[in-house]
Design an enzyme around this catalytic site. Sequence first.
Site, PDB file in Angstrom:
ATOM      1  N   ARG A  21     -12.563 -13.545  -4.381  1.00 10.99           N
ATOM      2  CA  ARG A  21     -11.370 -13.503  -5.232  1.00 10.99           C
ATOM      3  C   ARG A  21     -10.127 -13.840  -4.417  1.00 10.99           C
ATOM      4  NH1 ARG A  21      -8.106  -8.333  -6.756  1.00 10.99           N
ATOM      5  NH2 ARG A  21      -6.560  -9.231  -8.152  1.00 10.99           N
ATOM      6  N   ASN A  77      -7.035   2.334  -0.721  1.00  9.72           N
ATOM      7  CA  ASN A  77      -6.477   1.099  -1.254  1.00  9.72           C
ATOM      8  C   ASN A  77      -6.678   1.205  -2.762  1.00  9.72           C
ATOM      9  OD1 ASN A  77      -5.872  -1.433  -2.216  1.00  9.72           O
ATOM     10  ND2 ASN A  77      -6.866  -2.530  -0.534  1.00  9.72           N
ATOM     11  N   ALA A  80      -4.956  -2.257  -8.073  1.00 18.09           N
ATOM     12  CA  ALA A  80      -4.073  -2.289  -9.246  1.00 18.09           C
ATOM     13  C   ALA A  80      -3.665  -0.895  -9.724  1.00 18.09           C
ATOM     14  CB  ALA A  80      -4.729  -3.064 -10.378  1.00 18.09           C
ATOM     15  N   HIS A  83       0.014   0.740  -9.125  1.00 22.60           N
ATOM     16  CA  HIS A  83       1.190   0.511  -9.956  1.00 22.60           C
ATOM     17  C   HIS A  83       1.107   1.195 -11.316  1.00 22.60           C
ATOM     18  CE1 HIS A  83       1.156  -2.536  -6.883  1.00 22.60           C
ATOM     19  NE2 HIS A  83       0.074  -3.064  -7.425  1.00 22.60           N
ATOM     20  N   GLU A 101      -1.968   4.903   2.439  1.00 23.28           N
ATOM     21  CA  GLU A 101      -2.158   3.862   1.423  1.00 23.28           C
ATOM     22  C   GLU A 101      -2.234   2.512   2.136  1.00 23.28           C
ATOM     23  OE1 GLU A 101       0.431   2.014  -2.298  1.00 23.28           O
ATOM     24  OE2 GLU A 101       0.968   3.974  -1.488  1.00 23.28           O
TER      25      GLU A 101
END
Length: 149
Positions: A21, A77, A80, A83, A101
């Site tokens: 990706r 980690n 997405a 957020h 993080e």
Amino acid sequence: MTQQIKLLVLNGPNLNLLGQREPEVYGSKTLDDIIKALTDEAALQNVALSHLQSNREYELIEKIHDAFEKIDFIIINPAAFTHTSVALRDALLGVNIPFIEVHLSNVHARESFRHHSYLSDIAQGVICGLGAKGYSFALQSAIGKLRNI
């Protein structure tokens, strides 16, 4: 010999696709490559490393809950979920385990919606934009904090 540290590495959604990706953003290493290297590095320093990657928020939350009084430090980690997830934030606050993080890409150099993190202000530190090496830097920092180095 120093006491063994128990460290949990959590990886959020779509990180199972690393290596395929958007390699120009996330690099060419797979998540398995990253975790194997990190596990080997941890073992050399008497750190027991466990890992979970999940595309499901609740699985990450359950793993955080299960870590209570069993894990010394978390490297996360959230991908997405960084957020969007107040629930991950609350889980981390609830177990009171220090964490770092990590983001492979520099989230501040990307779309504006990626600039806000629900976790950064409660983290021991944030590492972003350094690719897979960010995990190693987080590991070394966690060891240093726990061993007062």
